[in-house]
Design an enzyme around this catalytic site. Structure first.
Site, mmCIF file in Angstrom:
data_model
loop_
_atom_site.group_PDB
_atom_site.id
_atom_site.type_symbol
_atom_site.label_atom_id
_atom_site.label_comp_id
_atom_site.label_asym_id
_atom_site.label_seq_id
_atom_site.Cartn_x
_atom_site.Cartn_y
_atom_site.Cartn_z
ATOM 1 N N SER A 60 51.460 32.936 40.335
ATOM 2 C CA SER A 60 51.518 34.389 40.178
ATOM 3 C C SER A 60 51.954 34.839 38.796
ATOM 4 C CB SER A 60 52.472 34.972 41.221
ATOM 5 O OG SER A 60 52.004 34.640 42.509
ATOM 6 N N HIS B 100 50.314 44.027 52.066
ATOM 7 C CA HIS B 100 51.324 44.904 51.483
ATOM 8 C C HIS B 100 50.972 46.373 51.647
ATOM 9 C CE1 HIS B 100 53.482 41.569 49.549
ATOM 10 N NE2 HIS B 100 52.276 41.046 49.331
ATOM 11 N N CYS C 42 51.130 40.861 44.831
ATOM 12 C CA CYS C 42 50.084 40.971 45.856
ATOM 13 C C CYS C 42 48.861 40.148 45.473
ATOM 14 C CB CYS C 42 49.698 42.442 46.011
ATOM 15 S SG CYS C 42 48.238 42.684 47.022
#
Lengths: 629, 380
Positions: free
Chosen positions: A329, A372, A385
């Site tokens: 991420s 989310h 996300c």
């Protein structure tokens, strides 16, 4: 004259005298021959033999220069030299090596490990070298040997300079280590046209800065013209050309910071690179576990070598510049910036995240079950996300992603001044075509683009590259070459600074950068790294990440169920202070689980120290168990 | 009492030959000067050398008092004892440096080959003297047998150097006794052809695996090394090469006493024994070498004069042979050091350190003096 006759004594005497005279002329002839030979040697060939005698007598003994020191940015010495007596054997001059060693062992303490090390050196060495059987002799041992030296032709005591790393295993991957010159090193010496300068040098940098800056550190060999006897022992000195010591290296590295990081890692494996984004100077470069480069100085013994080489932790591996990992991420802020810069997205555009993204019959899941909800760009970074980036990647396309990411140095050598850097993989159709052989493998599938969006898939980069990209981001797109050496000082004190100019500028809009920066700051305030940065007195822009090692095929990832070595790697990138960054870093903890749990707390300690001068309170472990994603 | 002492002193002085004595004294002085340099780092050797000189001079004076008649009576027992000891060595001798040369008699270790350097010519001279009136061809064959037995035993030890010296000593007696030229010329010719062939074909013959009948491997090696010392510069060729460098670098005037670099930096092997000539040549140059050759030549000329005027056949043969032995020692040693002869263990007379050799040489000098002082006594 017939012998069987009575002899006339007078005649007999005459004949005897005649024979004596013949013998005398024979003597004369022989002595003349000898004389002719002597005239040949001493008159006609005199010059030749004169030269031979001088060559016998005079020997040029190289004077090995002092190797340059390595100091950190505050002048703390990281590598220096010390002089010690070694007991050395010239194997070519000894018939029964083991016997001689056993005899030596009676007057000097020689351990089995010394023998082992000697035999290892013997296997690797050329024949006429003299090899140490013992180093660091005490004065008493030197005296004992000297008294009995006549018993040991081919064995001698030498004063030699040894490399010493006073901080032990601190920054060992940066400093590297020294070893005896082998055939490969010899080739590099020949390539650099340094053969003459290395007469008498026995050790050479094998890795790290010791290797990269070998020819700076080495210095210029001097020569002692000495009279030697037949066993090569110097009798007296005739003339001398002094050696010029090697150049000293001043690093950008902050060894206190380095130590804090190394301690923060504890027993965990991983890497951290911290850069000064305004110069590219490396503030800390950590690869854990470390090793003690002092072990290599006088030839590493078999036990230590096996321990280092066969350990499952691979301590000799430089995880900061050689090992490659998926960025996970931590890739997302760069994806988001690219989306803004290329106009793929605006900051305000939101998506409805249901917890998955379907493409071509395959369901790409978000790590939060159920998703989310409504997510805009800011939120996509703060909550990390996945679905947002699955879509973005699919919309943007692999070519565009690769082009944009390439500007940040992903998939390219950072050109750090260390040997052994990996290039990593910036996935693209062109890369895939080159990488694979079979046509069906060479084709890029659109589905492959999707996981690239969240830093997985073929993505794999060094922590160095990740830190460099973070520094570029922190510095608004101005690219510097990461470097460890700040300046090089010669023995006369003349200092040469390493050139330090931006190497390129990435075209970015300030407004786009601000969006990303705000989101990353929010990560450390309300987002995935909020716990680790609770109560920080400065603003940090950060992003957590996890690099998946183990595909769970849709099953839920439960840390406790997975073998320790198969757990995900924890990642964190950050720069601070967010508005005027002085430091940018990337950190990875192998099998550390989520980035927020183990990687972010280490970054917190780095920033606390570097920005505030705060020493960490206790171990990193304290912070660790609080975190949850 | 005083009278008798004076009389004895007078007789002793009369028995000594002044020219020979002066030449020997010059040689010994010269040798001592060179030895001081060669044994610079081994002072105990130098002290031992002075003791050796004292002992050897005493032996010379004592031997000079013994009449040639007495020598003759020693001939057979000395020879037989020598041969028996040599057989003893072959059966039960001590091995040192790969050769069986020493016989351990419990108290002393003796090297019987050394005494044969005198005993063999003594025996042959006695034999020819016995048959003086009628020397037949058969007698030369007997002489060859008398000579062949000890030479064979010594060569088998193996000690090529001593074997050559003993052989040479015997051959001189046979030659001086009147061996027919018809026999000498072919043998000399054959030897010359052999050496010539070796010099030209040495390369093939010296290759590994080629066996020389009658030669040990190390003897072959020495000969080969002489032909081309550079083939083994670190091993056996080292001696020859370093000796040549010492001699050659000495030049005409030499480097000066105690200034020889080859000598003092220990590049010269065996510098106080077999290779001492190299020390002399390095430090005193060609000039020093010529002086030495002249001294030897003077010694030989004086020895031959004594032989020519000797009283009887035995004395003549003995004196001639002894004189030529001095020559052989010098020739083989200097030839070996200067690289024209193979390295065989032959000392340089009066120079090479070593008590046994010095005593042997002085015994020979004493015999020459005895023969000289008895030249008229017997004739009368």
């Amino acid at each position: 004259m017939r012998p069987a006759e009575f002899k006339n004594p007078e005649q007999e005497l005459t004949r005897f005298r005649r024979r004596l005279l013949v013998a005398l002329s024979f003597v004369l002839v022989c002595f003349s021959l000898l004389l002719a030979r002597l005239v040949w040697l001493q008159v006609i060939q005199h010059d030749y033999f004169q030269t031979r005698a001088e060559n016998n007598r005079i020997s040029l003994v190289p004077v090995v220069p002092n190797r340059g020191l390595i100091v950190d940015r505050n002048g703390m010495v990281l590598a220096r030299n010390y002089s010690a007596y070694t007991l050395e054997i010239t194997p070519s001059r000894i018939k029964h090596l083991d016997e001689v060693i056993s005899q030596l062992a009676q007057i000097i303490d020689i351990q089995p490990k010394d023998r082992k090390r000697f035999h290892k050196l013997l296997d690797e060495s050329k024949n006429f070298e003299s090899l140490p059987i013992r180093t660091r002799l005490s004065d008493a041992e030197v005296a004992r040997f000297v008294a009995q030296r006549y018993r040991f032709p081919g064995v001698d005591i030498r004063a030699r300079l040894f490399r010493q790393y006073p901080e032990g295993d601190l920054a060992s991957h940066v400093l590297g280590y020294m070893g005896r010159i082998n055939d490969r090193d010899l080739d590099s010496i020949v390539d650099a046209e340094q053969e003459e300068n290395y007469q008498g040098t026995e050790h050479i940098g094998k890795s790290g800065l010791e290797q990269k800056y070998e020819f700076e550190l080495h210095g210029k060999t001097g020569y002692d013209q000495v009279e030697v006897d037949s066993s090569g022992r110097a009798v007296r000195s005739l003339a001398r050309t002094g050696a010029v010591p090697g150049n000293n290296l001043s690093l950008t590295l902050d060894s206190k910071l380095q130590r804090i990081v190394e301690q923060a890692f504890g027993d965990r494996r991983g890497a951290l690179v911290a850069l000064d984004p305004t110069t590219g100077g490396v503030l800390a470069l950590v690869s854990k576990p470390t090793f003690d480069p002092n072990l290599f100085v006088d030839g590493i013994d078999a036990t230590n070598w096996d321990a280092l080489n066969n350990s499952a932790d691979h301590p000799l591996l430089n995880r900061a510049i050689y090992s490659v990992y998926p960025p996970g991420s931590t890739f997302k802020p760069f994806m988001a910036l690219g989306a803004l810069t290329t106009g793929r997205r605006t900051a305000a555009q939101s998506i409805a995240d249901l917890g998955f993204f379907d493409f071509g019959g395959h369901r790409f899941r978000d790590d939060k079950k159920g998703g989310h909800g409504m997510v805009d760009m800011h939120a996509s970074i703060v909550v990390s996300c996945d679905t947002y980036y699955y879509r973005l990647a699919n919309d943007w396309g692999i070519e565009g992603i690769a082009e944009f990411m390439g500007q940040f140095g992903f998939g390219a050598l950072t050109d750090i001044d260390l040997e052994g850097e990996s290039r990593g993989i910036l996935p693209s159709p062109a890369w895939k075509k080159k990488r694979f052989k079979r046509p069906e493998q060479q084709k890029w599938y659109a589905g492959e683009t999707i996981s690239v969006g969240i830093g997985q898939g073929y993505n794999s980069y060094t922590i160095m590259q990740l830190a460099n990209a973070t520094a570029i981001l922190a510095n608004n797109g101005v690219v510097y070459r990461p470097h460890l050496v700040q300046s090089i000082a010669n023995s006369k004190g003349v200092i040469r600074n390493v050139e330090n100019k931006p190497i390129r500028h990435i075209k970015l809009r300030e407004s786009d950068l601000a969006v990303i920066r705000r989101a990353m700051v929010d990560v450390t305030v309300n987002g995935t790294a909020a716990l680790a940065f609770k109560g920080a007195e400065y603003e940090t822009a950060g992003k957590t990440g996890t690099a998946q090692l183990f595909s769970l095929k849709g099953a839920e990832y439960k840390e406790a169920n997975v073998h320790e070595r198969l757990r995900d790697h924890a990642l964190f990138v950050a720069f601070a202070p967010a508005d005027k960054p002085r430091i940018a870093l990337a950190v990875l903890v192998e099998n550390g689980g989520f980035g927020s749990q183990s990687a972010a707390p280490i970054a917190r300690q780095v920033l606390d120290y570097y920005l505030l001068g705060k020493m960490p309170q206790g171990a990193a472990a304290e912070v660790q168990d609080v975190a949850d994603n | 009492m005083w009278q008798t002492t004076k009389f004895h002193a007078r007789r002793i002085v009369d028995s000594l030959d002044m020219p020979l004595l002066i030449i020997a004294a010059l040689l010994m002085t010269y040798a001592t000067v060179v030895l001081i340099s060669a044994t610079n780092d081994m002072p105990r050797r130098l002290n031992a050398h002075f003791v050796n000189l004292l002992v050897a001079s005493t032996v010379m004076i004592v031997v000079a008092q013994i009449s040639p008649q007495r020598f003759m009576s020693f001939a057979v027992p000395a020879y037989l004892l020598g041969v028996m000891l040599l057989i003893g060595v072959a059966v039960a001798g001590d091995v040192s440096k790969g050769a069986r040369r020493w016989l351990n008699l419990g108290i002393v270790r003796i090297q019987p080959s050394e005494m044969m350097k005198i005993a063999v010519p003594l025996m042959l001279a006695w034999y020819f003297h016995k048959h003086e009136t009628l020397v037949r061809v058969r007698d030369f064959f007997v002489a060859v047998v008398i000579l062949g037995i000890p030479v064979g035993l010594i060569a088998k030890q193996p000690d090529l150097g001593t074997a050559i010296l003993v052989l040479a000593a015997g051959m001189y007696v046979i030659y001086l006794a009147g061996l027919s030229w018809k026999l000498i010329v072919p043998v000399v010719l054959a030897a010359c052809i052999g050496i010539g062939a070796l010099a030209t074909n040495g390369h093939q013959w010296c290759e590994d695996g080629v066996k020389w009948p009658g030669f040990k491997e190390y003897q072959k090696h020495r000969v080969c090394m002489l032909l081309d010392p550079s083939t083994d510069p670190r091993g056996k060729g080292f001696h020859t090469i370093q000796a040549s460098i010492a001699v050659g670098s000495g030049g005409v005037m030499g480097k000066g006493w105690m200034n020889g670099t080859q000598t003092h930096l220990e590049f010269l092997p065996e510098r106080h024994t077999d290779f001492i000539y190299a020390v002399l040549a390095e430090e005193f140059g060609l000039l020093g070498g010529v002086v030495l050759l002249l001294l030897y030549f003077a010694l030989i000329v004086r020895g031959m004069m004594i032989a020519m005027s000797a009283a009887n056949f035995f004395s003549r043969l003995m004196a001639g042979a002894i004189t030529l032995i001095f020559f052989t020692y010098a020739l083989v040693n200097i030839g070996m050091v200067s690289g024209i002869l193979p390295v065989v263990g032959v000392p340089l007379p009066f120079f090479s350190y070593g008590g046994t050799a010095l005593v042997t040489l002085c015994t020979a000098l004493g015999m020459l003096m005895s023969i000289n002082s008895h030249r008229t006594l017997v004739q009368k």
